[in-house]
Scaffold this motif. Sequence first.
Motif, PDB file in Angstrom:
ATOM      1  N   PRO A   1       0.813  -1.221   0.000  1.00  0.00           N
ATOM      2  CA  PRO A   1       0.000   0.000   0.000  1.00  0.00           C
ATOM      3  C   PRO A   1       0.842   1.265   0.000  1.00  0.00           C
ATOM      4  CG  PRO A   1       0.045  -0.950   2.184  1.00  0.00           C
ATOM      5  CD  PRO A   1       0.754  -1.932   1.286  1.00  0.00           C
ATOM      6  N   ILE A   2       0.329   2.299  -0.653  1.00  0.00           N
ATOM      7  CA  ILE A   2       0.915   3.633  -0.587  1.00  0.00           C
ATOM      8  C   ILE A   2       0.086   4.409   0.431  1.00  0.00           C
ATOM      9  CG2 ILE A   2       1.460   5.743  -1.848  1.00  0.00           C
ATOM     10  CD1 ILE A   2       1.443   4.042  -4.417  1.00  0.00           C
ATOM     11  N   VAL A   3       0.718   4.867   1.508  1.00  0.00           N
ATOM     12  CA  VAL A   3      -0.001   5.504   2.604  1.00  0.00           C
ATOM     13  C   VAL A   3       0.431   6.958   2.723  1.00  0.00           C
ATOM     14  CG1 VAL A   3      -0.477   5.433   5.085  1.00  0.00           C
ATOM     15  CG2 VAL A   3      -0.203   3.305   3.804  1.00  0.00           C
ATOM     16  N   SER A   4      -0.553   7.855   2.828  1.00  0.00           N
ATOM     17  CA  SER A   4      -0.268   9.274   2.996  1.00  0.00           C
ATOM     18  C   SER A   4       0.224   9.546   4.411  1.00  0.00           C
ATOM     19  CB  SER A   4      -1.530  10.096   2.717  1.00  0.00           C
ATOM     20  OG  SER A   4      -1.332  11.450   3.076  1.00  0.00           O
ATOM     21  N   ASP A   5       1.093  10.530   4.553  1.00  0.00           N
ATOM     22  CA  ASP A   5       1.578  10.894   5.881  1.00  0.00           C
ATOM     23  C   ASP A   5       0.738  12.000   6.511  1.00  0.00           C
ATOM     24  OD1 ASP A   5       2.338  13.108   4.432  1.00  0.00           O
ATOM     25  OD2 ASP A   5       4.477  12.633   4.454  1.00  0.00           O
ATOM     26  N   GLN A   6      -0.434  12.289   5.940  1.00  0.00           N
ATOM     27  CA  GLN A   6      -1.309  13.312   6.500  1.00  0.00           C
ATOM     28  C   GLN A   6      -2.234  12.701   7.534  1.00  0.00           C
ATOM     29  OE1 GLN A   6      -4.028  15.258   3.813  1.00  0.00           O
ATOM     30  NE2 GLN A   6      -3.816  17.181   4.921  1.00  0.00           N
ATOM     31  N   LEU A   7      -2.281  13.307   8.718  1.00  0.00           N
ATOM     32  CA  LEU A   7      -3.108  12.826   9.815  1.00  0.00           C
ATOM     33  C   LEU A   7      -4.545  13.298   9.609  1.00  0.00           C
ATOM     34  CD1 LEU A   7      -2.966  11.318  12.549  1.00  0.00           C
ATOM     35  CD2 LEU A   7      -2.581  13.531  13.636  1.00  0.00           C
TER      36      LEU A   7
ATOM     37  N   LEU B   1       2.068   1.777  15.309  1.00  0.00           N
ATOM     38  CA  LEU B   1       2.332   0.506  15.974  1.00  0.00           C
ATOM     39  C   LEU B   1       3.228  -0.397  15.136  1.00  0.00           C
ATOM     40  CD1 LEU B   1      -1.335  -0.086  17.115  1.00  0.00           C
ATOM     41  CD2 LEU B   1       0.571   0.331  18.672  1.00  0.00           C
ATOM     42  N   GLY B   2       4.034  -1.193  15.811  1.00  0.00           N
ATOM     43  CA  GLY B   2       4.805  -2.233  15.155  1.00  0.00           C
ATOM     44  C   GLY B   2       5.820  -1.754  14.133  1.00  0.00           C
ATOM     45  N   GLY B   3       6.264  -0.506  14.249  1.00  0.00           N
ATOM     46  CA  GLY B   3       7.228   0.025  13.277  1.00  0.00           C
ATOM     47  C   GLY B   3       6.656   0.169  11.885  1.00  0.00           C
ATOM     48  N   ALA B   4       5.344   0.312  11.763  1.00  0.00           N
ATOM     49  CA  ALA B   4       4.707   0.416  10.442  1.00  0.00           C
ATOM     50  C   ALA B   4       5.192   1.632   9.671  1.00  0.00           C
ATOM     51  CB  ALA B   4       3.186   0.468  10.598  1.00  0.00           C
ATOM     52  N   GLN B   5       5.556   2.705  10.386  1.00  0.00           N
ATOM     53  CA  GLN B   5       5.988   3.918   9.691  1.00  0.00           C
ATOM     54  C   GLN B   5       7.268   3.684   8.902  1.00  0.00           C
ATOM     55  OE1 GLN B   5       6.310   3.401  12.872  1.00  0.00           O
ATOM     56  NE2 GLN B   5       8.464   3.772  13.327  1.00  0.00           N
ATOM     57  N   THR B   6       8.149   2.837   9.399  1.00  0.00           N
ATOM     58  CA  THR B   6       9.389   2.534   8.686  1.00  0.00           C
ATOM     59  C   THR B   6       9.112   1.711   7.436  1.00  0.00           C
ATOM     60  OG1 THR B   6      10.630   2.565  10.773  1.00  0.00           O
ATOM     61  CG2 THR B   6      11.659   1.470   8.897  1.00  0.00           C
ATOM     62  N   GLU B   7       8.259   0.709   7.582  1.00  0.00           N
ATOM     63  CA  GLU B   7       7.924  -0.151   6.455  1.00  0.00           C
ATOM     64  C   GLU B   7       7.209   0.629   5.347  1.00  0.00           C
ATOM     65  OE1 GLU B   7       5.190  -4.130   5.577  1.00  0.00           O
ATOM     66  OE2 GLU B   7       5.726  -3.575   7.618  1.00  0.00           O
ATOM     67  N   LEU B   8       6.407   1.605   5.735  1.00  0.00           N
ATOM     68  CA  LEU B   8       5.632   2.377   4.757  1.00  0.00           C
ATOM     69  C   LEU B   8       6.378   3.605   4.257  1.00  0.00           C
ATOM     70  CD1 LEU B   8       2.208   2.255   6.627  1.00  0.00           C
ATOM     71  CD2 LEU B   8       2.838   0.948   4.592  1.00  0.00           C
TER      72      LEU B   8
ATOM     73  N   LEU C   1       7.076   6.373   5.995  1.00  0.00           N
ATOM     74  CA  LEU C   1       6.541   7.611   6.562  1.00  0.00           C
ATOM     75  C   LEU C   1       7.505   8.116   7.623  1.00  0.00           C
ATOM     76  CD1 LEU C   1       2.785   6.602   7.014  1.00  0.00           C
ATOM     77  CD2 LEU C   1       3.902   7.603   5.022  1.00  0.00           C
ATOM     78  N   THR C   2       7.901   9.362   7.521  1.00  0.00           N
ATOM     79  CA  THR C   2       8.882   9.911   8.450  1.00  0.00           C
ATOM     80  C   THR C   2       8.318  11.033   9.317  1.00  0.00           C
ATOM     81  OG1 THR C   2       9.678  11.449   6.757  1.00  0.00           O
ATOM     82  CG2 THR C   2      10.821   9.332   6.957  1.00  0.00           C
ATOM     83  N   HIS C   3       7.521  11.940   8.717  1.00  0.00           N
ATOM     84  CA  HIS C   3       7.006  13.098   9.445  1.00  0.00           C
ATOM     85  C   HIS C   3       5.556  13.354   9.063  1.00  0.00           C
ATOM     86  CE1 HIS C   3      11.351  13.600   9.673  1.00  0.00           C
ATOM     87  NE2 HIS C   3      11.157  14.357  10.725  1.00  0.00           N
ATOM     88  N   VAL C   4       4.771  13.788  10.027  1.00  0.00           N
ATOM     89  CA  VAL C   4       3.373  14.105   9.759  1.00  0.00           C
ATOM     90  C   VAL C   4       3.295  15.198   8.701  1.00  0.00           C
ATOM     91  CG1 VAL C   4       1.211  14.946  10.745  1.00  0.00           C
ATOM     92  CG2 VAL C   4       2.718  13.487  12.099  1.00  0.00           C
ATOM     93  N   ASN C   5       2.584  14.927   7.628  1.00  0.00           N
ATOM     94  CA  ASN C   5       2.444  15.862   6.509  1.00  0.00           C
ATOM     95  C   ASN C   5       3.802  16.223   5.899  1.00  0.00           C
ATOM     96  OD1 ASN C   5      -0.146  15.761   7.455  1.00  0.00           O
ATOM     97  ND2 ASN C   5      -0.522  17.942   7.324  1.00  0.00           N
ATOM     98  N   GLY C   6       4.799  15.381   6.064  1.00  0.00           N
ATOM     99  CA  GLY C   6       6.127  15.701   5.537  1.00  0.00           C
ATOM    100  C   GLY C   6       6.641  17.010   6.078  1.00  0.00           C
ATOM    101  N   SER C   7       6.309  17.312   7.324  1.00  0.00           N
ATOM    102  CA  SER C   7       6.478  18.656   7.871  1.00  0.00           C
ATOM    103  C   SER C   7       7.931  19.115   7.897  1.00  0.00           C
ATOM    104  CB  SER C   7       5.904  18.702   9.284  1.00  0.00           C
ATOM    105  OG  SER C   7       6.483  17.690  10.080  1.00  0.00           O
TER     106      SER C   7
ATOM    107  N   LYS D   1       9.800  18.875  11.718  1.00  0.00           N
ATOM    108  CA  LYS D   1       8.927  18.862  12.880  1.00  0.00           C
ATOM    109  C   LYS D   1       8.056  17.605  12.836  1.00  0.00           C
ATOM    110  CE  LYS D   1       9.974  23.137  14.248  1.00  0.00           C
ATOM    111  NZ  LYS D   1      10.525  23.470  15.557  1.00  0.00           N
ATOM    112  N   ALA D   2       7.434  17.323  13.938  1.00  0.00           N
ATOM    113  CA  ALA D   2       6.393  16.295  14.020  1.00  0.00           C
ATOM    114  C   ALA D   2       6.803  14.969  13.389  1.00  0.00           C
ATOM    115  CB  ALA D   2       5.115  16.812  13.372  1.00  0.00           C
ATOM    116  N   GLU D   3       7.866  14.398  13.874  1.00  0.00           N
ATOM    117  CA  GLU D   3       8.298  13.092  13.387  1.00  0.00           C
ATOM    118  C   GLU D   3       7.279  12.021  13.777  1.00  0.00           C
ATOM    119  OE1 GLU D   3      12.128  10.039  13.841  1.00  0.00           O
ATOM    120  OE2 GLU D   3      12.105  11.988  14.832  1.00  0.00           O
ATOM    121  N   ILE D   4       7.018  11.105  12.860  1.00  0.00           N
ATOM    122  CA  ILE D   4       6.161   9.959  13.165  1.00  0.00           C
ATOM    123  C   ILE D   4       7.036   8.908  13.835  1.00  0.00           C
ATOM    124  CG2 ILE D   4       4.640   8.180  12.242  1.00  0.00           C
ATOM    125  CD1 ILE D   4       4.058  10.002   9.894  1.00  0.00           C
ATOM    126  N   GLY D   5       6.833   8.710  15.118  1.00  0.00           N
ATOM    127  CA  GLY D   5       7.687   7.810  15.868  1.00  0.00           C
ATOM    128  C   GLY D   5       7.134   6.401  15.923  1.00  0.00           C
TER     129      GLY D   5
END
Length: 415
Positions: A156-162, A321-328, A330-336, A356-360
């Motif tokens: 899947p391609i997932v957007s980093d926008q919350l 959860l589960g390090g999903a941000q690394t697999e997808l 995604l680094t920062h909310v809205n690429g901020s 700013k606003a790193e997705i941890g």
Amino acid sequence: MYAAIAGLKTHMNKLNVIGHNVANVNTQGYKCQRMVFKDAMYTMYRGGSNGTTTVAGMNPAQIGYGSQVSTIDLNMGSGSYSPGRTLDCMIDGDGFFLVGNKEVAGVIDATNPNTFKSLTLTRVGNFGFDANGYLTDGESCVYGFLTTGYNPDGTPIVSDQLVPIRIPRAEKEAFALKDGKAPDGTEFKAGDNVTAFYDTLNKGDFELKQTVKYPITEGDDGNNGKKTIPLQDYWPTEKDANGNDVPVDSETNPLGFAELDGISIDSATGQISGTVKGSDEHIIFGYLAIGNVTNVNGVTHTGGSYFSCGDGAGDLTISMLGGAQTELGLTHVNGSLAPQPDPNDPNAEVPELSRKAEIGSAGGTKLNTGGLEGSNVDLATEISDMITTQRGYQANTRIITVTDTMLEELVNMKR
């Protein structure tokens, strides 16, 4: 007597706290409270002094005026697991689900993480989908990250926008299963596309096929990030002059929501998926976001199962959860990215670029799906505290009674 009255008030407050805990012993996600006493102000009966070469020192002599409420703390420890429905979720570890109304998505400014505090925190994952396709907890929309398409390898391609999580829309087409005639007299044969009038036919006369349409993602929203357009909805698209898909400038006839079977939430990654009816296509359409605060015991209880991240709780950060941000990826909310100075201003300083606003990562936090978090009230402890508090209250009333007797004797002596 006044000291005893202060003791009565504080013991009554503690009984109120205990009573509130006992009343919520079966409330889902309830976090018990604990009241701590402190002694009240003192009057100086005799001051202290340093010793001399010949005389010993003197300790100060003070008389207190009872007790006061020091703190009423929240115990944010996890409660027990209570089995429930398929989409129910319990957080096993630290963190909160993020909920809020749809307008909060427009308030969030990822270059200013304090705007995340507009979202509400909850530990009760009482999830379900409403009539508008939103994932809710029964009162508010649940926030996370939406799927915007698939890579050639099927990932899947997932957007980093919350944004609020929502079921994707789908283009639905109906194909006749047998020869027939529509109510307007139009004849059709088995296999013909009868989408134009399938609403007027019996469901057993046609097969419905769905083509899922994911929210559009721009390549650059000005902050080198991926921005989902629009935030809360998906409308039909058309090709622009460059051959790109853009939303149709119209608010009429939006596509309907995809009809999905077996919607589930993955306990390891918070991935939300389902199977498209009629095609057995399994799709992933979103991921839950988890909120973490600096001081979990400093959150403010705003009522029900909801908390807010006030000044006492510190910063609110977003994780998966589960390090999903690394697999997808995604680094920062809205690429901020932090705002940069005007390049046309020759006197403007150019600071080092800072994100700013790193997705941890939520670390070892996982979900227990199929159930909710119960209350963390220990009934045995509460009953024990209630007994000792009641005895303390009685002792303070005895002080008042004894003082009253002494005053009566004094008045009698005057007579």
